[in-house]
Design an enzyme around this catalytic site. Sequence first.
Site, PDB file in Angstrom:
ATOM      1  CG  ASP A  41      -2.040  -0.952   1.170  1.00 11.20           C
ATOM      2  OD1 ASP A  41      -2.053  -1.789   0.239  1.00 11.20           O
ATOM      3  OD2 ASP A  41      -2.917  -0.894   2.047  1.00 11.20           O
ATOM      4  CG  HIS A 184       2.195  -0.313   4.406  1.00 13.96           C
ATOM      5  ND1 HIS A 184       1.831  -1.313   5.278  1.00 13.96           N
ATOM      6  CD2 HIS A 184       1.114   0.514   4.289  1.00 13.96           C
ATOM      7  CE1 HIS A 184       0.589  -1.100   5.686  1.00 13.96           C
ATOM      8  NE2 HIS A 184       0.133  -0.003   5.108  1.00 13.96           N
TER       9      HIS A 184
END
Length: 327
Positions: A41, A184
């Site tokens: 992300d 991430h």
Amino acid sequence: MSLRHVIRLAVVATAVAIGGVAVAAPSSAATCNGYVGLTFDDGPTGSTSALLTVLRNNGVRATMFNIGQNAQNNRSAAQAQVAAGMWVGNHSWSHAHMTTMSQAQMQSDLSQTSTAIQSATGTRPVLFRPPYGETNSTLQSVASSLGMRQVIWDVDSQDWNGASVSTIVANAGRLQAGQVILMHDGLQTTRDAIPQIMANLTSRNLCPGMISSSTGRAVAPDGGSTPPPTTPPPGGGSCTATATTPNVWGDRYNTSVTVSGASTWAVVVAITAPQKVVTIWNGTATWDSSGNVMTMRSNGSGNTFGFTTMFNGNSSARPQIRSCTAG
């Protein structure tokens, strides 16, 4: 291209005389018993290039849930994601708490994000991940109206929460076939964990896959409807690597790999520990930190390369070809 086609380890049952004793190579083929969705992300960031390097070196295709304003401000990094074979999803325009928005605001936010991602990459997202995992029926309906399926996660790596490399690896070790993990972009600990995550997945015959826009589950890379880029990316295209084991002895065996679809290429091969490659030919090899994942690159010696692997007590495993990348 199906990963099941890329990972074609068609083992040729060839008898080799060893001191007058004929030894037949096993006829079983190494395949993926399931797929998991590795997701990252909050990109693209200034560290996206480093992340893509680690992913490609480990034969990983992953889903990148991009923030719209990041894609707009880092167009080349967004393009690099697709060029590296990644899938891109919508992660909102600015990572706001979207459940506090009106329906019209949600519509504007997600539409603007998808447009920015498509402008940068040529691919319009078919997957949406709500920031913080916060969602409601209105947000899901808006995403669906824009042609996107909502995807949360089954496993949280906790990389965003300061987790160590070992903790990230341990969390990823809980992944089961069809499941999705949250990670991430922009974190060194996450990049450092990827080789160990892949070693664990390989040991369990799990492979990175795409996330189906129909079910939200991880499937084989050709198993969903994520559209390809509207124009081919510069370099980083696909090719096919097919491996056979024509020679097997009591303590070692040879693997021969033929590449089609490209004259220059990089093939990622996973070796099952404690097996160990001792000799290579017709290519230039580099290894990841685990010593179990080899990237073989063309060196002008043609489109067939090979290597000798010592059993070291494991005579049943065979190498798994994770990916073949042209250029």
